[in-house]
Enzyme design. Structure first.
Site, PDB file in Angstrom:
ATOM      1  N   SER A   1       1.113  -1.111   0.301  1.00 10.70           N
ATOM      2  CA  SER A   1       0.091  -0.121  -0.209  1.00 10.70           C
ATOM      3  C   SER A   1       0.926   1.120   0.302  1.00 10.70           C
ATOM      4  O   SER A   1       1.614   1.187  -0.672  1.00 10.70           O
ATOM      5  CB  SER A   1      -0.977   0.159   1.447  1.00 10.70           C
ATOM      6  OG  SER A   1      -1.573   0.415   0.925  1.00 10.70           O
TER       7      SER A   1
ATOM      8  N   HIS B   1      -7.638  -5.533   0.352  1.00  9.90           N
ATOM      9  CA  HIS B   1      -6.362  -4.874  -0.291  1.00  9.90           C
ATOM     10  C   HIS B   1      -5.734  -5.781   1.524  1.00  9.90           C
ATOM     11  O   HIS B   1      -6.179  -5.875   2.419  1.00  9.90           O
ATOM     12  CB  HIS B   1      -6.958  -3.249   0.211  1.00  9.90           C
ATOM     13  CG  HIS B   1      -5.860  -2.847   0.510  1.00  9.90           C
ATOM     14  ND1 HIS B   1      -4.687  -2.502  -0.787  1.00  9.90           N
ATOM     15  CD2 HIS B   1      -5.265  -1.364   1.633  1.00  9.90           C
ATOM     16  CE1 HIS B   1      -4.150  -1.461   0.138  1.00  9.90           C
ATOM     17  NE2 HIS B   1      -4.439  -0.655   1.371  1.00  9.90           N
TER      18      HIS B   1
END
Ligand code: GTR
Length: 419
Positions: free
Chosen positions: A253, A394
């Site tokens: 990320s 994610h």
């Protein structure tokens, strides 16, 4: 119904491929003077430095040089960690020459039963070194809280109960069993992740602005975190147990954005891995899919340099796009990974960055990207530019690590030689 439309988008974000605007990407192989770049020497001496300069000026900002002198201290060592299979070291590395410069604490696991030096994965962590494994020997990191309700951000020693809470993202035993070392650092040691006008973390120790105003190309937090990764690399060059030619830099990320910028700015990283890095990482900005430049600059005003604000709702004016960030890593192998349910990070845009970096990788004599079509879910494509999109959200998962380890085996061949 496609997966992207099935997951609902936040009000100001687009998750519909049909609504991606038409765009033209800057050509990485056309120099600023309009000349096309068709030999490797020209890329290296002329075009690559131009692109690096554009990213420093318009996106991440300009980082300082390494400290003049590398100062570090081994603060702990246990040769019988993880039931005897690993050596655990902790090393405090100074992030500047001045006596009051901050230090970052590198946690390093090395496999015991293999010949040294070993290849190593290096990545920053979000919540403190002690959260990556329940190993009671890891020193509890001092962790920053974000400012809230009028309270300033503050640093506190992590709690015993937070040990191992991020362990699903760090399969330490698997990494060790496969013959690799793992180095990790709490990212807040380098710069706390909130906007405080760059008063804490490494920035004030290196910024020497003549005027009170911060230059529009001064380094943001992503640049600072990447700079910290390079300081870990400085240390690896002094550690005989680490094969400094076989260091893979990895991040998830915002820390995937960071690993890409570290790989772009520091050619000592031999393999660069971006896990779900999205906007400002592997995803093309011009697609305006999921998180956009304006959104990221608004939510996280400290991540990029001031100039990046000029491209809020104005991506077409960017002199670069993120495929050129991937190209800066060439010819070294890069791995871009996405998650199918992580539309915010624009999986297709992440793949397309790899695809449009391919001409540079090929110019430099590698096999570039193996497919022009976006790979199907859970079907990784491996070559100099590797890519996968896996099932799920994610996150950094066992599937992701499995691929990275396989790829590292291929690149660093014969790395796991028994002693
Ligand atoms: C989100 C941000 C992304 C990504 C993510 C993360 O809030 O919009 O760009 O960086 O955080 O780091 O988990």
């Amino acid at each position: 119904l496609s997966l992207s439309t099935a997951i609902s988008a936040p009000p100001d974000a687009n998750y519909d491929e049909a609504k991606v605007p038409e765009y033209t990407l800057p050509d990485p192989l056309v120099a600023a003077d309009g000349a096309s770049v068709d030999d490797p020497a020209e890329w290296i001496s002329k075009r690559r430095p131009e692109i690096l300069e554009l990213f420093k000026t318009h996106v991440y900002g300009r980082s300082p040089d390494a400290p003049k002198r590398l100062q570090y201290e081994l603060t702990s060592i246990d040769r019988q960690a993880l039931g005897g299979k690993a050596t655990r070291k902790e090393i405090a590395i100074k992030l500047g020459d001045a006596p009051n410069a901050p230090s970052m604490n590198l946690l390093l696991y090395l496999p015991n039963d293999v010949s040294k030096p070993v290849p190593v994965f290096l990545g920053l962590n979000f919540k403190g070194n002690h959260t990556i494994h329940s190993d009671p020997g890891i020193t509890l990191s001092e962790v920053w809280s974000r400012p809230s309700k009028g309270r300033a951000g503050e640093k506190k020693r992590g709690s015993e109960k937070s040990r191992g809470t991020s362990a699903s993202r760090w399969p330490v035993e698997t990494i060790i069993d496969r013959g690799y070392g793992l180095g990790t650092i709490y990212y807040g040691d380098i710069d706390p992740d909130f906007h405080d006008g760059f008063k804490n973390g490494v920035h004030p120790h290196h910024d020497k602005h003549e005027s009170a105003e911060r230059p529009a190309d001064a380094w943001g937090s992503i640049a600072a975190w990447a700079w910290g990764l390079s300081r870990a690399m400085d240390y690896f060059e002094r550690d005989d147990d680490v094969d400094q030619k076989k260091v893979a830099v990895l991040g998830h990320s915002r820390l995937g954005k960071t690993s890409l910028w570290a790989g772009a700015t520091d050619p000592r990283f031999a393999l660069v891995i971006s896990n779900d890095s999205g906007c400002g990482g592997a995803a093309l900005s011009r697609r305006r899919f999921g998180e956009k430049v304006k959104r990221i600059n608004t939510s996280f005003p400290h991540w990029f340099c001031g100039n990046f604000d000029k491209y809020n709702d104005n991506e077409a004016a960017l002199p670069v796009d993120q495929h050129m960030l991937i190209a800066l890593i060439a010819p070294r192998p890069v791995y871009i990974a996405s998650a199918a349910e992580d539309q915010w990070a624009d999986p297709r845009g992440e793949f397309l960055s790899g695809l449009h970096a391919d001409p540079v990788y090929r110019l430099l004599g590698t096999d570039g990207i193996a497919t022009k079509e976006m790979p199907k879910v859970d079907q990784p494509s491996h070559s100099a530019i590797s890519y996968h999109v896996r099932t799920g959200k994610h996150d950094l998962t066992a599937f992701d690590w499995g691929q990275y380890l396989d790829r590292a085996d291929t690149i660093f061949q014969g790395s796991a030689t028994p002693a």
